[in-house]
Design a protein around this motif. Structure first.
Motif, short mmCIF file in Angstrom:
data_model
loop_
_atom_site.label_atom_id
_atom_site.label_comp_id
_atom_site.label_asym_id
_atom_site.label_seq_id
_atom_site.Cartn_x
_atom_site.Cartn_y
_atom_site.Cartn_z
N PHE A 56 0.83 -1.21 0.00
CA PHE A 56 0.00 0.00 0.00
C PHE A 56 0.86 1.26 0.00
CE2 PHE A 56 -2.11 3.44 2.25
CZ PHE A 56 -3.32 3.53 1.59
N GLY A 57 1.83 1.34 0.91
CA GLY A 57 2.60 2.56 1.10
C GLY A 57 3.71 2.78 0.09
N GLU A 58 4.29 1.70 -0.43
CA GLU A 58 5.45 1.83 -1.32
C GLU A 58 5.11 1.61 -2.79
OE1 GLU A 58 8.31 2.87 -0.25
OE2 GLU A 58 7.63 2.92 1.82
N ILE A 59 3.96 1.04 -3.09
CA ILE A 59 3.61 0.75 -4.49
C ILE A 59 2.34 1.47 -4.91
CG2 ILE A 59 3.02 -1.05 -6.14
CD1 ILE A 59 4.77 -2.97 -4.55
N ARG A 60 1.24 1.16 -4.20
CA ARG A 60 -0.06 1.70 -4.63
C ARG A 60 -0.16 3.20 -4.40
NH1 ARG A 60 -3.89 -2.56 -4.85
NH2 ARG A 60 -2.81 -4.26 -5.94
N LEU A 61 0.28 3.70 -3.24
CA LEU A 61 0.13 5.13 -2.93
C LEU A 61 0.95 6.01 -3.87
CD1 LEU A 61 -1.13 7.29 -1.15
CD2 LEU A 61 0.78 7.01 0.46
N PRO A 62 2.25 5.76 -4.07
CA PRO A 62 2.98 6.61 -5.03
C PRO A 62 2.44 6.49 -6.44
CG PRO A 62 4.35 4.79 -4.25
CD PRO A 62 3.15 4.82 -3.38
N ARG A 63 1.97 5.31 -6.83
CA ARG A 63 1.41 5.14 -8.17
C ARG A 63 0.17 6.01 -8.36
NH1 ARG A 63 0.31 -0.69 -11.13
NH2 ARG A 63 -0.64 0.12 -13.05
N ALA A 64 -0.71 6.02 -7.37
CA ALA A 64 -1.94 6.82 -7.46
C ALA A 64 -1.61 8.31 -7.44
CB ALA A 64 -2.88 6.46 -6.32
N LEU A 65 -0.67 8.72 -6.60
CA LEU A 65 -0.32 10.14 -6.52
C LEU A 65 0.36 10.63 -7.80
CD1 LEU A 65 0.98 10.34 -2.83
CD2 LEU A 65 -1.07 11.42 -3.75
N ILE A 66 1.23 9.82 -8.37
CA ILE A 66 1.89 10.21 -9.61
C ILE A 66 0.87 10.30 -10.74
CG2 ILE A 66 3.50 9.40 -11.39
CD1 ILE A 66 5.28 8.38 -9.13
N ALA A 67 -0.08 9.37 -10.79
CA ALA A 67 -1.14 9.44 -11.80
C ALA A 67 -1.96 10.71 -11.62
CB ALA A 67 -2.04 8.21 -11.70
N LEU A 68 -2.27 11.06 -10.39
CA LEU A 68 -3.07 12.25 -10.12
C LEU A 68 -2.34 13.52 -10.57
CD1 LEU A 68 -5.16 12.94 -6.95
CD2 LEU A 68 -3.63 14.70 -7.80
N PHE A 69 -1.08 13.69 -10.17
CA PHE A 69 -0.35 14.91 -10.50
C PHE A 69 -0.01 14.97 -11.99
CE2 PHE A 69 0.46 15.04 -5.90
CZ PHE A 69 0.24 16.38 -5.66
N THR A 70 0.32 13.84 -12.59
CA THR A 70 0.64 13.84 -14.02
C THR A 70 -0.59 14.15 -14.85
OG1 THR A 70 2.41 12.21 -13.67
CG2 THR A 70 1.57 12.46 -15.91
N GLY A 71 -1.72 13.50 -14.55
CA GLY A 71 -2.95 13.76 -15.28
C GLY A 71 -3.40 15.20 -15.14
N ALA A 72 -3.32 15.74 -13.92
CA ALA A 72 -3.70 17.13 -13.71
C ALA A 72 -2.80 18.07 -14.49
CB ALA A 72 -3.64 17.47 -12.22
N THR A 73 -1.50 17.76 -14.54
CA THR A 73 -0.55 18.59 -15.29
C THR A 73 -0.86 18.59 -16.78
OG1 THR A 73 1.22 18.25 -13.68
CG2 THR A 73 1.88 18.82 -15.91
N LEU A 74 -1.11 17.42 -17.34
CA LEU A 74 -1.39 17.33 -18.77
C LEU A 74 -2.69 18.04 -19.13
CD1 LEU A 74 -0.34 13.61 -19.39
CD2 LEU A 74 0.93 15.67 -19.98
N GLY A 75 -3.73 17.87 -18.29
CA GLY A 75 -5.00 18.55 -18.54
C GLY A 75 -4.87 20.06 -18.44
N LEU A 76 -4.19 20.54 -17.41
CA LEU A 76 -4.01 21.97 -17.20
C LEU A 76 -3.19 22.59 -18.33
CD1 LEU A 76 -4.09 24.56 -15.46
CD2 LEU A 76 -2.10 23.68 -14.23
N CYS A 77 -2.09 21.96 -18.70
CA CYS A 77 -1.23 22.50 -19.75
C CYS A 77 -1.93 22.46 -21.11
CB CYS A 77 0.09 21.72 -19.80
SG CYS A 77 1.14 21.98 -18.36
N GLY A 78 -2.74 21.44 -21.34
CA GLY A 78 -3.51 21.39 -22.57
C GLY A 78 -4.48 22.55 -22.67
N ALA A 79 -5.16 22.85 -21.58
CA ALA A 79 -6.10 23.98 -21.58
C ALA A 79 -5.37 25.30 -21.80
CB ALA A 79 -6.86 24.01 -20.25
N ALA A 80 -4.20 25.45 -21.17
CA ALA A 80 -3.43 26.69 -21.34
C ALA A 80 -2.95 26.86 -22.78
CB ALA A 80 -2.24 26.70 -20.37
N MET A 81 -2.46 25.76 -23.38
CA MET A 81 -1.98 25.85 -24.76
C MET A 81 -3.11 26.14 -25.73
SD MET A 81 1.24 25.66 -24.90
CE MET A 81 1.26 25.57 -26.68
N GLN A 82 -4.26 25.52 -25.53
CA GLN A 82 -5.40 25.77 -26.41
C GLN A 82 -5.90 27.20 -26.27
OE1 GLN A 82 -8.36 22.70 -25.87
NE2 GLN A 82 -6.90 21.06 -26.25
N GLY A 83 -5.83 27.75 -25.06
CA GLY A 83 -6.22 29.14 -24.86
C GLY A 83 -5.23 30.10 -25.49
#
Length: 335
Positions: A56-83
Motif C-alpha cells: 500500500f505505502g510503497e507501491i499503490r500510494l505513489p502510483r496513485a499520486l503520480i497518476a493524479l499529478f501527471t494527469g492534472a498537469t497534462l490537462g491543465l497544460c492542454g487547456a493553457a496551450m489551447q487558450g
C-alpha cells in the motif's frame, strides 16, 4: 445570469473533485491482487509494516499520486496551450516539451547515467523539455504568429523524435533498446515516493505560473490586438506559458514516460461546460486530467494477470480516434 454561471461552475468543480477522489481511492486498492481497504491503510502506519502495508505505502500510494499529478498537469497544460493558441486541437506537446523531455530522458538511459545516478533520467527530461521549448520560442520569434509557432513546434518535435530513433538504432545492447522502448510507452507503475518528490517541484511551479494566466487568456479570445489594448503583453504571456508547460510537463514526462492525448481530449470535452471561457477551463481541466489518467491506470490493472498494458498505450488507443473525430468534425464545419 452571472450568478447562475458561477453556481454551475462550482457544481462542475465539486463533481470533478468527487470523481477524482473516488478514482484515487479505488486506485489504491484495486489490481490483480486487491488489497483489503482498512487493513492496508492501518498496517501501512505501523513501525514495522507488513507485506500488505508495504504494498500500500510503497507501491499503490505513489502510483496513485503520480497518476493524479501527471494527469492534472497534462490537462491543465492542454487547456493553457489551447487558450494561448486559440486552437482546440493544440496540446502540451505542440511546443516540443513532451518530445524534448523524452529525448533528454532517453539520452540519460542510453549513456547509462540512470544506473549511476537515479535522478539523472528525470533531470535529463526536464532539461530536454526546457531546451526544446526555448528552441521553439526562438524559431517562432517574439512576435511570431500562431502558424509560425505551430510549424516551429512540428520541426522541433520531428528533430527530437529523429534523435530518439538514432539513439535506439545505436543502442549498445538489446536490453538498452528494451528499456528505452518500454519507458517511451508511458507507465505509472513501478515508481516510488522518491519519484513523486522528484516530480513535484517542477510540476507545482508550473501550476503556479499557469493559474495566474486566466485573465490574460480570456482577453486573448477577443483577438491579439484587443488584448494588447487591454494591457496584455502577448510575448510575455507566451513566454510564461511556455516556461510553465516545459517545467510541469517535462517533470511529469521525465518520470512516467510519454503519455499522450490527455492534454487534448480533456479540455475539449470540458470547454462547453465552462462557457468556452479559458480562465474557468484551467482548474476543471486539471481535475478532469487527473480523473482520466487515474481511470486509465485502473483500467490497465483489469487486464488478465501477466498482461502488462502500459497506460500510455491505452490513452493513445482512446485518444487517437478522438483526435481523428475532431479533425473530421472541423472539416465538416469548413465545408
Amino acid at each position: 445570469m452571472r450568478s447562475v454561471e458561477l453556481i454551475h461552475q462550482r457544481m462542475l468543480i465539486v463533481i470533478l473533485v468527487i470523481v477524482m477522489v473516488c478514482l484515487f481511492v479505488v486506485s489504491l486498492f484495486i489490481g490483480s491482487n486487491p488489497l483489503p481497504v482498512i487493513q492496508a491503510a492501518r498496517e501501512s502506519l505501523l513501525d514495522t509494516p507488513t507485506v500488505i502495508g508495504l504494498i500500500f505505502g510503497e507501491i499503490r500510494l505513489p502510483r496513485a499520486l503520480i497518476a493524479l499529478f501527471t494527469g492534472a498537469t497534462l490537462g491543465l497544460c492542454g487547456a493553457a496551450m489551447q487558450g494561448l493558441l486559440r486552437n482546440p486541437l493544440a496540446s502540451p506537446g505542440l511546443i516540443g516539451s513532451s518530445s524534448g523531455a523524452a529525448l533528454g530522458a532517453v539520452s540519460m538511459l542510453y549513456f547509462g547515467f540512470g544506473v549511476v545516478m537515479p535522478l539523472a533520467v528525470p533531470l535529463g527530461g526536464v532539461a530536454g523539455a526546457l531546451l526544446a521549448t526555448f528552441m521553439v520560442y526562438l524559431m517562432a520569434g517574439r512576435e511570431g504568429g500562431t502558424l509560425t509557432l505551430i510549424l516551429a513546434g512540428v520541426a522541433i518535435n520531428a528533430l527530437a523524435l529523429a534523435l530518439i530513433s538514432l539513439l535506439l538504432n545505436l543502442a549498445p545492447s538489446p536490453y538498452a533498446v528494451r528499456e528505452i522502448v518500454l519507458w517511451m510507452m508511458g507507465s505509472i507503475a513501478n515508481h516510488s515516493m522518491t519519484d513523486l518528490w522528484t516530480l513535484l517541484p517542477g510540476v507545482l511551479l508550473g501550476w503556479l505560473m499557469l493559474f495566474g494566466t486566466g485573465r490574460s487568456l480570456d482577453a486573448l479570445t477577443l483577438g491579439a490586438e484587443t488584448a494588447s489594448t487591454m494591457g496584455i503583453s502577448l510575448s510575455r504571456l507566451r513566454w510564461r506559458i511556455f516556461l510553465a508547460v516545459a517545467l510541469s510537463v517535462g517533470s511529469a514526462v521525465a518520470i512516467t514516460g510519454s503519455i499522450g492525448f490527455i492534454g487534448l481530449v480533456v479540455p475539449h470535452l470540458l470547454r462547453p461546460l465552462v462557457g468556452f471561457q479559458p480562465s474557468r477551463l484551467l482548474l476543471t481541466s486539471a481535475l478532469g486530467g487527473a480523473s482520466l489518467l487515474l481511470a486509465a491506470d485502473i483500467s490497465t490493472r483489469l487486464f488478465p494477470a501477466g498482461t502488462d498494458i502500459k497506460v500510455g498505450v491505452l490513452t493513445s488507443l482512446v485518444g487517437a480516434p478522438f483526435f481523428l473525430y475532431l479533425i473530421i468534425k472541423s472539416r465538416r464545419y469548413q465545408l
